[in-house]
Scaffold this motif. Structure first.
Motif, short mmCIF file in Angstrom:
data_model
loop_
_atom_site.label_atom_id
_atom_site.label_comp_id
_atom_site.label_asym_id
_atom_site.label_seq_id
_atom_site.Cartn_x
_atom_site.Cartn_y
_atom_site.Cartn_z
N ALA A 133 0.78 -1.32 0.41
CA ALA A 133 -0.24 0.19 -0.01
C ALA A 133 0.62 1.25 0.01
O ALA A 133 2.00 1.27 0.80
N GLY A 134 0.52 2.23 -0.93
CA GLY A 134 1.46 3.66 -1.05
C GLY A 134 1.94 3.24 -2.42
O GLY A 134 3.15 4.49 -2.65
N ASN A 135 2.48 2.27 -2.48
CA ASN A 135 3.16 1.99 -4.54
C ASN A 135 2.00 2.11 -4.87
O ASN A 135 0.73 2.33 -4.89
N THR A 168 -11.44 2.49 -6.33
CA THR A 168 -11.21 1.44 -6.50
C THR A 168 -9.91 0.94 -6.55
O THR A 168 -9.30 -0.05 -5.62
N ILE A 169 -8.92 2.30 -6.75
CA ILE A 169 -8.08 2.18 -6.67
C ILE A 169 -8.23 1.89 -5.17
O ILE A 169 -6.82 1.56 -3.79
N ASN A 191 1.53 -0.40 10.77
CA ASN A 191 2.30 0.98 10.84
C ASN A 191 1.69 2.21 10.27
O ASN A 191 2.81 3.42 10.57
N GLU A 192 0.89 1.90 8.90
CA GLU A 192 0.73 3.79 8.44
C GLU A 192 -1.17 3.14 8.44
O GLU A 192 -1.60 2.37 8.50
N SER A 193 -0.99 4.80 8.59
CA SER A 193 -2.86 4.89 8.38
C SER A 193 -3.43 4.74 6.56
O SER A 193 -2.56 4.62 5.92
N GLN A 247 -2.86 5.54 0.71
CA GLN A 247 -3.98 5.70 -0.46
C GLN A 247 -3.58 6.70 -1.16
O GLN A 247 -3.29 7.52 -2.08
N GLU A 248 -3.26 8.14 -0.04
CA GLU A 248 -2.52 9.43 -1.13
C GLU A 248 -1.45 8.74 -1.53
O GLU A 248 -0.89 9.80 -2.57
#
Length: 460
Positions: free
Chosen positions: A74-76, A298-299, A310-312, A317-318
């Motif tokens: 998540a974040g990629n 969807t994303i 460890n991450e919100s 998402q941002e």
């Protein structure tokens, strides 16, 4: 057969199997399932795994396919190609039964901005979705009457005045009503207040049901003459709906080929995605159009399933949106040999000379210097030739899903396309070579985006 010709012939087969947006999605589903993609439903809980391939549809006219890299977190970023399934065409009206001067005619509503004069004197068929009555309610079924049943005849030259001969400008309401049959031959005993019984009979025979079981429907007219490879050197595609099923096919094929490389997908740290939207030709404002929340949601939905403790969720998402990149794929205006003055003198895309990067200072296209550089980086790696296009200052400029999606999501975007002639005609034309380059560019994009994103730097 060369790879160039094979790509073009496969594209023509795809389009011939897709006479309506409903059929374009059905044809896409078949291709995806044959290559290991698993169908999801937006109405159900998603359980996704890395190195797996998925797709879902909305309204059966929009489809989203994606593959999750083995190293995705998540974040990629997502690497996305967006195109559309719709093209300008006449649609059967809710009340279509017309009788005039001994002819049975079908009332139609014109969808999108077509070159409507090209629909005259063509052998027309209908295809789309029918809501069929069942014991418990209704079910959706596709129908395609694959033979010429309709025709919009022109007026004989002897009955036209001099001005009409010089400028063919039919009234869209009065003169574009297709003929179904003569009253003598086409009358049936049954009655229908909305549609000719003969039309319902044709539909029911295709669906193998009673005409009384036919509820509402969405039916598109299309040219029954199949798309072909043509030209003295077999270098052209002559086909309906190249705009934009040419992009739809090539993007899907590029995704499939890139994801069939299991080692590549295993080492992928992003999500590879193709979105084929409906309603681009009328502004994209619908539940299944590009201006809906479909891509954004969807994303978010996919990303949220891979967030670590460890991450919100919001933070991940941002980051994902800002690490993503989108190719808006829509056909481009090739220079016309008989109207070359309509193109800006230094921006005249030619058939067989590569994929067109579309730019517009007034943001009718979302391309900028960064997105151009990134697509050039990928194209260079895969030997894909590129061209540039801007409109003349005294000419209007079309647009597509690129600016809409870029504005709605903040994702970096480039607008590209294959050069073609006769855009929005009932039959269009492009080059065989360019379709192959198109598919290879998408395959390269999905395979090497992460590398390109590190090599082409825009913001810290």
């Amino acid at each position: 057969m060369t790879q160039l010709n094979q790509t073009a012939r496969d594209c023509v087969d795809f389009i011939n199997s897709s006479p309506s947006p409903f059929h374009a999605v059905a044809t896409s589903i078949k291709k995806l399932k044959e290559n290991g993609f698993v169908q999801l439903s937006e109405k159900e809980t998603w359980k996704l795994e890395k190195e797996k391939k998925y797709f879902f549809t909305r309204n059966r006219t929009t489809i989203v396919a994606f593959a999750i890299g083995g190293k995705f977190q998540a974040g990629n970023g997502f690497q996305i190609v967006a195109a559309h399934t719709d093209s300008p065409h006449p649609k059967v009206k809710p009340v279509s039964a017309i009788e005039s001067q001994g002819f049975l005619e079908v009332g139609v509503e014109l969808y999108g901005g077509g070159l409507w004069h090209t629909w005259f004197d063509r052998d027309l068929s209908i295809a789309g979705r029918v809501m069929k009555k069942t014991a418990n309610g209704f079910e959706s079924q596709l129908v395609n009457i694959d033979r010429p049943i309709l025709r919009i005849p022109t007026l004989a030259i002897h009955l036209t005045g001099a001005n009409e001969r010089d400028s063919f400008a039919p009234n869209k309401e009065d003169h574009m009503t297709p003929v179904l049959a003569t009253s003598i031959k086409g009358k049936l005993d049954t009655t229908s207040s909305s549609h000719h019984p003969l039309l319902l009979d044709l539909i029911s025979k295709e669906l193998k049901c009673d005409p009384k079981e036919i509820g509402d429907f969405e039916l598109s007219l299309y040219d029954n003459h199949k798309g072909i490879i043509g030209g003295a050197c077999e270098e052209f595609v002559f086909c309906a709906r190249l705009d934009n099923l040419g992009s739809s096919f090539c993007s899907l094929q590029g995704l499939i080929e890139a994801c069939n490389d299991t080692e590549s997908l295993k080492n992928e740290d992003g999500v590879r995605m193709v979105c084929l939207f409906d309603h681009e030709e009328c502004g994209s404002q619908s539940a299944q159009g590009a201006e809906s929340s479909l891509l954004e949601r969807t994303i978010i939905r996919v990303t949220s399933l891979f967030v670590n403790q460890n991450e919100s969720n919001t933070e991940a998402q941002e980051k994902t949106f800002r690490n993503s990149f989108l190719i808006s794929a829509d056909m481009a205006h090739g220079v016309h040999p008989n109207y070359s003055a309509k193109h800006e003198g230094r921006h005249r895309p030619a058939l067989h000379k590569g994929i067109v990067i579309k730019e517009n200072a007034n943001q009718r296209y979302a391309t900028n210097s960064f997105s151009t550089s990134l697509i050039r980086y990928i194209a260079n790696k895969f030997d894909v030739p590129l061209q540039e296009f801007v409109v003349r200052n005294d000419s209007p400029c079309g647009t597509t899903v690129g600016p809409i999606l870029a504005a709605g999501t903040g994702i970096r975007t480039v607008d590209i396309g294959v050069p073609q002639l006769s855009m929005h005609s009932i039959r269009e034309m492009c080059g065989v070579d360019d379709l192959h380059h198109y598919k290879n560019l998408f395959k390269g994009f999905f395979s090497t985006y992460q590398q390109a994103n590190k090599a082409v730097v825009d913001e810290n």
